[in-house]
Design an enzyme around this catalytic site. Structure first.
Site, PDB file in Angstrom:
ATOM      1  N   HIS A 136      -8.890  -3.245 -41.085  1.00  0.00           N
ATOM      2  CA  HIS A 136      -7.931  -4.105 -41.785  1.00  0.00           C
ATOM      3  C   HIS A 136      -6.576  -4.059 -41.092  1.00  0.00           C
ATOM      4  O   HIS A 136      -6.290  -3.165 -40.291  1.00  0.00           O
ATOM      5  CB  HIS A 136      -7.764  -3.658 -43.241  1.00  0.00           C
ATOM      6  CG  HIS A 136      -9.014  -3.699 -44.053  1.00  0.00           C
ATOM      7  ND1 HIS A 136      -9.547  -4.863 -44.545  1.00  0.00           N
ATOM      8  CD2 HIS A 136      -9.845  -2.705 -44.456  1.00  0.00           C
ATOM      9  CE1 HIS A 136     -10.654  -4.598 -45.223  1.00  0.00           C
ATOM     10  NE2 HIS A 136     -10.854  -3.291 -45.185  1.00  0.00           N
ATOM     11  N   ASP A 139      -0.477  -9.111 -42.251  1.00  0.00           N
ATOM     12  CA  ASP A 139       0.364 -10.156 -41.663  1.00  0.00           C
ATOM     13  C   ASP A 139       1.374 -10.572 -42.725  1.00  0.00           C
ATOM     14  O   ASP A 139       0.998 -11.095 -43.777  1.00  0.00           O
ATOM     15  CB  ASP A 139      -0.518 -11.328 -41.232  1.00  0.00           C
ATOM     16  CG  ASP A 139       0.258 -12.621 -40.949  1.00  0.00           C
ATOM     17  OD1 ASP A 139       1.504 -12.588 -40.916  1.00  0.00           O
ATOM     18  OD2 ASP A 139      -0.393 -13.671 -40.780  1.00  0.00           O
ATOM     19  N   HIS A 141       4.198 -13.080 -43.747  1.00  0.00           N
ATOM     20  CA  HIS A 141       4.815 -14.360 -43.408  1.00  0.00           C
ATOM     21  C   HIS A 141       6.333 -14.256 -43.353  1.00  0.00           C
ATOM     22  O   HIS A 141       6.994 -15.135 -42.805  1.00  0.00           O
ATOM     23  CB  HIS A 141       4.397 -15.428 -44.414  1.00  0.00           C
ATOM     24  CG  HIS A 141       2.963 -15.843 -44.298  1.00  0.00           C
ATOM     25  ND1 HIS A 141       2.456 -16.967 -44.928  1.00  0.00           N
ATOM     26  CD2 HIS A 141       1.913 -15.298 -43.616  1.00  0.00           C
ATOM     27  CE1 HIS A 141       1.164 -17.090 -44.651  1.00  0.00           C
ATOM     28  NE2 HIS A 141       0.815 -16.082 -43.864  1.00  0.00           N
ATOM     29  N   HIS A 176      -0.996 -11.029 -46.060  1.00  0.00           N
ATOM     30  CA  HIS A 176      -2.448 -10.983 -46.179  1.00  0.00           C
ATOM     31  C   HIS A 176      -3.049 -10.236 -44.999  1.00  0.00           C
ATOM     32  O   HIS A 176      -2.394 -10.001 -43.982  1.00  0.00           O
ATOM     33  CB  HIS A 176      -3.039 -12.401 -46.261  1.00  0.00           C
ATOM     34  CG  HIS A 176      -2.780 -13.268 -45.065  1.00  0.00           C
ATOM     35  ND1 HIS A 176      -3.620 -13.307 -43.964  1.00  0.00           N
ATOM     36  CD2 HIS A 176      -1.778 -14.138 -44.788  1.00  0.00           C
ATOM     37  CE1 HIS A 176      -3.144 -14.157 -43.068  1.00  0.00           C
ATOM     38  NE2 HIS A 176      -2.021 -14.674 -43.547  1.00  0.00           N
ATOM     39  N   CYS A 177      -4.302  -9.873 -45.134  1.00  0.00           N
ATOM     40  CA  CYS A 177      -5.040  -9.252 -44.037  1.00  0.00           C
ATOM     41  C   CYS A 177      -5.462 -10.339 -43.054  1.00  0.00           C
ATOM     42  O   CYS A 177      -5.837 -11.438 -43.457  1.00  0.00           O
ATOM     43  CB  CYS A 177      -6.258  -8.517 -44.585  1.00  0.00           C
ATOM     44  SG  CYS A 177      -7.110  -7.493 -43.356  1.00  0.00           S
ATOM     45  N   HIS A 187     -11.513 -11.974 -45.402  1.00  0.00           N
ATOM     46  CA  HIS A 187     -10.705 -10.934 -46.044  1.00  0.00           C
ATOM     47  C   HIS A 187      -9.738 -11.548 -47.056  1.00  0.00           C
ATOM     48  O   HIS A 187      -9.526 -10.978 -48.130  1.00  0.00           O
ATOM     49  CB  HIS A 187      -9.938 -10.138 -44.985  1.00  0.00           C
ATOM     50  CG  HIS A 187     -10.789  -9.174 -44.219  1.00  0.00           C
ATOM     51  ND1 HIS A 187     -10.389  -7.886 -43.935  1.00  0.00           N
ATOM     52  CD2 HIS A 187     -12.024  -9.304 -43.675  1.00  0.00           C
ATOM     53  CE1 HIS A 187     -11.335  -7.265 -43.241  1.00  0.00           C
ATOM     54  NE2 HIS A 187     -12.336  -8.121 -43.069  1.00  0.00           N
ATOM     55  N   MET A 192      -7.590 -10.028 -50.372  1.00  0.00           N
ATOM     56  CA  MET A 192      -6.645  -9.212 -49.615  1.00  0.00           C
ATOM     57  C   MET A 192      -5.385 -10.000 -49.278  1.00  0.00           C
ATOM     58  O   MET A 192      -5.139 -10.394 -48.134  1.00  0.00           O
ATOM     59  CB  MET A 192      -7.318  -8.685 -48.349  1.00  0.00           C
ATOM     60  CG  MET A 192      -6.832  -7.306 -47.982  1.00  0.00           C
ATOM     61  SD  MET A 192      -7.885  -6.555 -46.747  1.00  0.00           S
ATOM     62  CE  MET A 192      -7.020  -4.998 -46.583  1.00  0.00           C
ATOM     63  N   HIS A 297       1.999 -25.471 -63.504  1.00  0.00           N
ATOM     64  CA  HIS A 297       2.548 -26.260 -64.610  1.00  0.00           C
ATOM     65  C   HIS A 297       2.610 -25.365 -65.834  1.00  0.00           C
ATOM     66  O   HIS A 297       1.644 -24.649 -66.134  1.00  0.00           O
ATOM     67  CB  HIS A 297       1.651 -27.478 -64.889  1.00  0.00           C
ATOM     68  CG  HIS A 297       2.053 -28.255 -66.108  1.00  0.00           C
ATOM     69  ND1 HIS A 297       2.999 -29.249 -66.067  1.00  0.00           N
ATOM     70  CD2 HIS A 297       1.632 -28.189 -67.393  1.00  0.00           C
ATOM     71  CE1 HIS A 297       3.142 -29.771 -67.283  1.00  0.00           C
ATOM     72  NE2 HIS A 297       2.333 -29.135 -68.108  1.00  0.00           N
ATOM     73  N   GLU A 321       8.097 -30.826 -63.972  1.00  0.00           N
ATOM     74  CA  GLU A 321       6.937 -30.687 -64.848  1.00  0.00           C
ATOM     75  C   GLU A 321       5.799 -29.955 -64.145  1.00  0.00           C
ATOM     76  O   GLU A 321       5.133 -29.109 -64.721  1.00  0.00           O
ATOM     77  CB  GLU A 321       6.448 -32.049 -65.342  1.00  0.00           C
ATOM     78  CG  GLU A 321       6.118 -33.028 -64.227  1.00  0.00           C
ATOM     79  CD  GLU A 321       5.562 -34.340 -64.739  1.00  0.00           C
ATOM     80  OE1 GLU A 321       4.760 -34.310 -65.693  1.00  0.00           O
ATOM     81  OE2 GLU A 321       5.924 -35.395 -64.176  1.00  0.00           O
ATOM     82  N   THR A 322       5.578 -30.288 -62.878  1.00  0.00           N
ATOM     83  CA  THR A 322       4.541 -29.668 -62.059  1.00  0.00           C
ATOM     84  C   THR A 322       5.079 -29.601 -60.643  1.00  0.00           C
ATOM     85  O   THR A 322       5.788 -30.505 -60.201  1.00  0.00           O
ATOM     86  CB  THR A 322       3.239 -30.497 -62.079  1.00  0.00           C
ATOM     87  OG1 THR A 322       2.779 -30.614 -63.432  1.00  0.00           O
ATOM     88  CG2 THR A 322       2.141 -29.852 -61.240  1.00  0.00           C
ATOM     89  N   HIS A 348      -2.498 -27.152 -62.450  1.00  0.00           N
ATOM     90  CA  HIS A 348      -2.756 -28.435 -63.107  1.00  0.00           C
ATOM     91  C   HIS A 348      -3.751 -29.315 -62.362  1.00  0.00           C
ATOM     92  O   HIS A 348      -3.782 -30.523 -62.551  1.00  0.00           O
ATOM     93  CB  HIS A 348      -1.462 -29.198 -63.386  1.00  0.00           C
ATOM     94  CG  HIS A 348      -1.535 -30.022 -64.652  1.00  0.00           C
ATOM     95  ND1 HIS A 348      -2.243 -31.188 -64.738  1.00  0.00           N
ATOM     96  CD2 HIS A 348      -1.006 -29.806 -65.885  1.00  0.00           C
ATOM     97  CE1 HIS A 348      -2.135 -31.692 -65.956  1.00  0.00           C
ATOM     98  NE2 HIS A 348      -1.389 -30.856 -66.679  1.00  0.00           N
TER      99      HIS A 348
END
Length: 383
Positions: A136, A139, A141, A176-177, A187, A192, A297, A321-322, A348
């Site tokens: 494993h 990463d 971002h 994340h992996c 993964h 993960m 939402h 709203e969304t 939603h």
């Protein structure tokens, strides 16, 4: 060595070799001179002297909760120390007992939310216990260079690694992996992934520069699972994370999840597990989806201030709203509750919310305001 031990070793070598060859090896070959190979691994060049900066060890907590933190930073940058321990474990996804051999950070899906401020240093120790089967890494971002840390954090079972990056950009970001090749999506959709929130040092602001505060913060990690079925249509179970790889890959290629859930399981944030708030409280909802687009939402409420792309240098949208959070990203929304009762926080795409599980509840306590909503005439016969 017995047959079982040989099988485990062979599978481990196969998956590790495929992962390393898929991406990481090519990255090492193209690494700048500031990063050099040593005894088969990778070490950075001269590190900055951070000896004068204060250090703080952060104790992470399982989602939807978030560790204690300042909304406005006091003092200058710090070195914040985090530890993530990888756990390969079986998780029950629904009331029918469907299980997945999940891969997790700290045992939860999603992994814990980390909170720092811009220009703080994130110092992470990633532990892969020898009870695990697979290789494993992680990463971020939010990080710059080396595949977000993926190229320098690869650990086999029984290994750990510590590395550091400076949080230069504000916002909420996925981690994340990403061990390489088809191992990356496998993964990620095995659980993960998680998120990190990098707050501005002077806190959140609206579009006019006015400070924004929150009374509570909840982290909702949306997860798509792809569980194979047997010849009779029943979901399969596996003894370990590696056993279901080939079957799961075939389901993944359909791009059609069998489960779409919040925080690891259907009902993880409903009923007795509902999120809590009070009338007049402002809640920050952090929402991540490492793989697919989602449409948060709040039924009965709104997004007072929304950073759909999750980046706090951009002015928030208001009165939403969304909102759309693209796959591989995290977003944030602030809402001040005005009425008591149950609110449903959903993806939603209502098929995914109702049929596949992407629903959370918020139980809000307080006094009802008839001016906002009231019943004029209750249900009765027509006429």
């Amino acid at each position: 060595m017995n047959d079982t031990e040989q099988t485990i070793i062979s599978r481990r070598a196969l998956l590790a070799g495929a992962a390393f060859a898929g991406v990481i090896g090519s990255v090492i070959a193209a690494t700048p001179a500031a990063v050099v190979a040593e005894e088969g691994g990778m070490v950075t060049g001269p590190a900055p002297d951070l000896g004068q900066l204060p250090r703080e060890r952060i104790e992470l907590v399982p989602p939807p909760f978030v560790h204690a933190h300042e909304q406005v930073a006091t003092g200058g940058p710090k070195v914040l120390e985090f530890t993530l321990t990888i756990e390969e474990k079986a998780l029950v996804l629904d009331d029918y007992g469907t299980t997945v051999q999940a891969m997790t950070f700290n045992g939860s899906v999603p992994g814990p939310l980390m909170v720092v401020h811009q220009d703080d240093y994130v110092e992470l120790t990633l532990i892969n216990p020898d009870t695990n089967m697979l290789q494993h890494n992680i990463d971020f971002h939010a990080a710059t260079g080396a595949l977000g840390g993926g190229a320098i954090s690869l650990v086999n079972p029984g290994e750990q690694v510590t590395f550091r990056f400076r949080a230069t950009r504000t916002g909420v970001f996925v981690y994340h992996c990403a061990p390489g090749g088809p191992m990356i999506p496998w993964h990620v959709v095995s659980g993960m992934n998680g998120a990190i929130m990098v707050l501005p040092r002077d806190g959140l602001k609206d579009g006019a520069g006015k400070p924004l505060k929150y009374d509570r913060v909840y982290y909702i990690g949306e997860q798509d699972f792809y569980i194979p079925r047997d010849e009779s249509g029943e979901f399969k179970t596996y003894e370990s994370a590696g056993d279901g790889y080939e079957d799961m890959l075939q389901v993944m290629k359909t791009l059609t999840p069998t489960h779409e859930v919040f925080n690891g399981a259907v009902g993880a944030l409903t009923g007795e597990n509902a999120l809590q708030a009070k009338v007049s409280e402002t809640v920050l909802f952090v929402h991540s989806q490492a793989n697919r687009d989602t449409r948060p939402h709040l039924i009965g409420g709104h997004g007072d201030y929304v950073w759909a792309s999750g980046k706090f240098r951009n002015p928030p949208e208001v009165d939403q709203e969304t909102w759309l959070i693209p796959g591989g990203a995290a977003g944030a929304a602030l809402y001040t509750f005005l009425q008591p009762g149950i609110y449903a926080y959903v993806n939603h795409n209502l098929i995914e919310a109702v049929e596949l599980g992407a629903t959370a509840h918020v139980q809000v306590e307080g006094e009802w305001d008839d001016d906002l909503m009231t019943v004029i005439s209750p249900q009765g016969p027509i006429g």
